[in-house]
Design a protein around this motif. Structure first.
Motif, PDB file in Angstrom:
ATOM      1  N   LEU A  16      76.530  41.667  99.771  1.00  8.78           N
ATOM      2  CA  LEU A  16      75.956  41.678 101.115  1.00  8.78           C
ATOM      3  C   LEU A  16      77.047  41.745 102.184  1.00  8.78           C
ATOM      4  O   LEU A  16      76.946  42.534 103.132  1.00  8.78           O
ATOM      5  N   VAL A  17      78.077  40.942 102.034  1.00  4.32           N
ATOM      6  CA  VAL A  17      79.174  40.950 103.011  1.00  4.32           C
ATOM      7  C   VAL A  17      79.875  42.297 103.022  1.00  4.32           C
ATOM      8  O   VAL A  17      80.141  42.880 104.087  1.00  4.32           O
ATOM      9  N   GLN A  18      80.162  42.823 101.866  1.00  2.00           N
ATOM     10  CA  GLN A  18      80.833  44.119 101.779  1.00  2.00           C
ATOM     11  C   GLN A  18      79.958  45.218 102.354  1.00  2.00           C
ATOM     12  O   GLN A  18      80.442  46.111 103.054  1.00  2.00           O
ATOM     13  N   GLY A  19      78.667  45.172 102.086  1.00  2.00           N
ATOM     14  CA  GLY A  19      77.748  46.179 102.607  1.00  2.00           C
ATOM     15  C   GLY A  19      77.616  46.105 104.115  1.00  2.00           C
ATOM     16  O   GLY A  19      77.575  47.133 104.801  1.00  2.00           O
ATOM     17  N   ILE A  20      77.563  44.904 104.663  1.00  4.66           N
ATOM     18  CA  ILE A  20      77.455  44.738 106.116  1.00  4.66           C
ATOM     19  C   ILE A  20      78.711  45.243 106.809  1.00  4.66           C
ATOM     20  O   ILE A  20      78.644  45.927 107.842  1.00  4.66           O
ATOM     21  N   ILE A  21      79.859  44.949 106.236  1.00  3.03           N
ATOM     22  CA  ILE A  21      81.116  45.425 106.825  1.00  3.03           C
ATOM     23  C   ILE A  21      81.173  46.949 106.803  1.00  3.03           C
ATOM     24  O   ILE A  21      81.523  47.580 107.802  1.00  3.03           O
ATOM     25  N   ALA A  22      80.803  47.545 105.685  1.00  5.50           N
ATOM     26  CA  ALA A  22      80.850  49.006 105.591  1.00  5.50           C
ATOM     27  C   ALA A  22      79.791  49.665 106.460  1.00  5.50           C
ATOM     28  O   ALA A  22      80.058  50.680 107.108  1.00  5.50           O
ATOM     29  N   ALA A  23      78.582  49.097 106.484  1.00 11.43           N
ATOM     30  CA  ALA A  23      77.475  49.740 107.187  1.00 11.43           C
ATOM     31  C   ALA A  23      77.570  49.605 108.698  1.00 11.43           C
ATOM     32  O   ALA A  23      77.103  50.495 109.418  1.00 11.43           O
ATOM     33  N   PHE A  24      78.142  48.539 109.190  1.00  8.70           N
ATOM     34  CA  PHE A  24      78.111  48.320 110.628  1.00  8.70           C
ATOM     35  C   PHE A  24      79.485  48.316 111.280  1.00  8.70           C
ATOM     36  O   PHE A  24      79.710  49.042 112.255  1.00  8.70           O
ATOM     37  N   ILE A  25      80.418  47.550 110.761  1.00  5.57           N
ATOM     38  CA  ILE A  25      81.726  47.433 111.407  1.00  5.57           C
ATOM     39  C   ILE A  25      82.551  48.711 111.209  1.00  5.57           C
ATOM     40  O   ILE A  25      83.102  49.261 112.168  1.00  5.57           O
ATOM     41  N   ASP A  26      82.633  49.191 109.969  1.00  2.86           N
ATOM     42  CA  ASP A  26      83.392  50.421 109.714  1.00  2.86           C
ATOM     43  C   ASP A  26      82.744  51.622 110.387  1.00  2.86           C
ATOM     44  O   ASP A  26      83.443  52.493 110.913  1.00  2.86           O
ATOM     45  N   THR A  27      81.419  51.666 110.393  1.00  5.12           N
ATOM     46  CA  THR A  27      80.721  52.774 111.027  1.00  5.12           C
ATOM     47  C   THR A  27      81.060  52.841 112.514  1.00  5.12           C
ATOM     48  O   THR A  27      81.302  53.915 113.056  1.00  5.12           O
ATOM     49  N   TYR A  28      81.076  51.687 113.161  1.00  2.00           N
ATOM     50  CA  TYR A  28      81.404  51.634 114.587  1.00  2.00           C
ATOM     51  C   TYR A  28      82.826  52.131 114.848  1.00  2.00           C
ATOM     52  O   TYR A  28      83.057  52.907 115.777  1.00  2.00           O
ATOM     53  N   SER A  29      83.775  51.698 114.024  1.00  3.28           N
ATOM     54  CA  SER A  29      85.160  52.123 114.244  1.00  3.28           C
ATOM     55  C   SER A  29      85.349  53.615 113.952  1.00  3.28           C
ATOM     56  O   SER A  29      86.136  54.276 114.634  1.00  3.28           O
ATOM     57  N   PHE A  30      84.623  54.147 112.984  1.00  8.15           N
ATOM     58  CA  PHE A  30      84.714  55.582 112.709  1.00  8.15           C
ATOM     59  C   PHE A  30      84.099  56.395 113.843  1.00  8.15           C
ATOM     60  O   PHE A  30      84.632  57.442 114.232  1.00  8.15           O
ATOM     61  N   LYS A  31      82.992  55.941 114.392  1.00  4.84           N
ATOM     62  CA  LYS A  31      82.373  56.662 115.507  1.00  4.84           C
ATOM     63  C   LYS A  31      83.266  56.643 116.730  1.00  4.84           C
ATOM     64  O   LYS A  31      83.315  57.615 117.485  1.00  4.84           O
TER      65      LYS A  31
END
Length: 63
Positions: A16-31
């Motif tokens: 869950l933690v890994q998925g939340i980081i990838a789905a929301f935090i990394d997505t924001y930084s890539f955008k």
């Protein structure tokens, strides 16, 4: 079947933690870096990780 028995509460929390980081935090930084194609992939992988973690946890409970 032995692999499914390894999916405990700790594994669920990790997924869950890994998925939340990838789905929301990394997505924001890539955008922010204008990498929209990679942001979409990160969101799909993060949500997929969350779903797989939950499914494996419930399979562990049922078996």
């Amino acid at each position: 079947m032995q692999i499914i028995k390894l999916c405990s509460k700790y594994f669920l929390i990790l997924m869950l933690v890994q998925g939340i980081i990838a789905a929301f935090i990394d997505t924001y930084s890539f955008k922010r870096s204008h990498l929209n194609y990679i942001a979409r992939k990160a969101r799909i992988l993060g949500i997929g990780s969350i779903i797989i973690g939950i499914v494996l946890y419930f399979l562990n409970i049922k078996l």
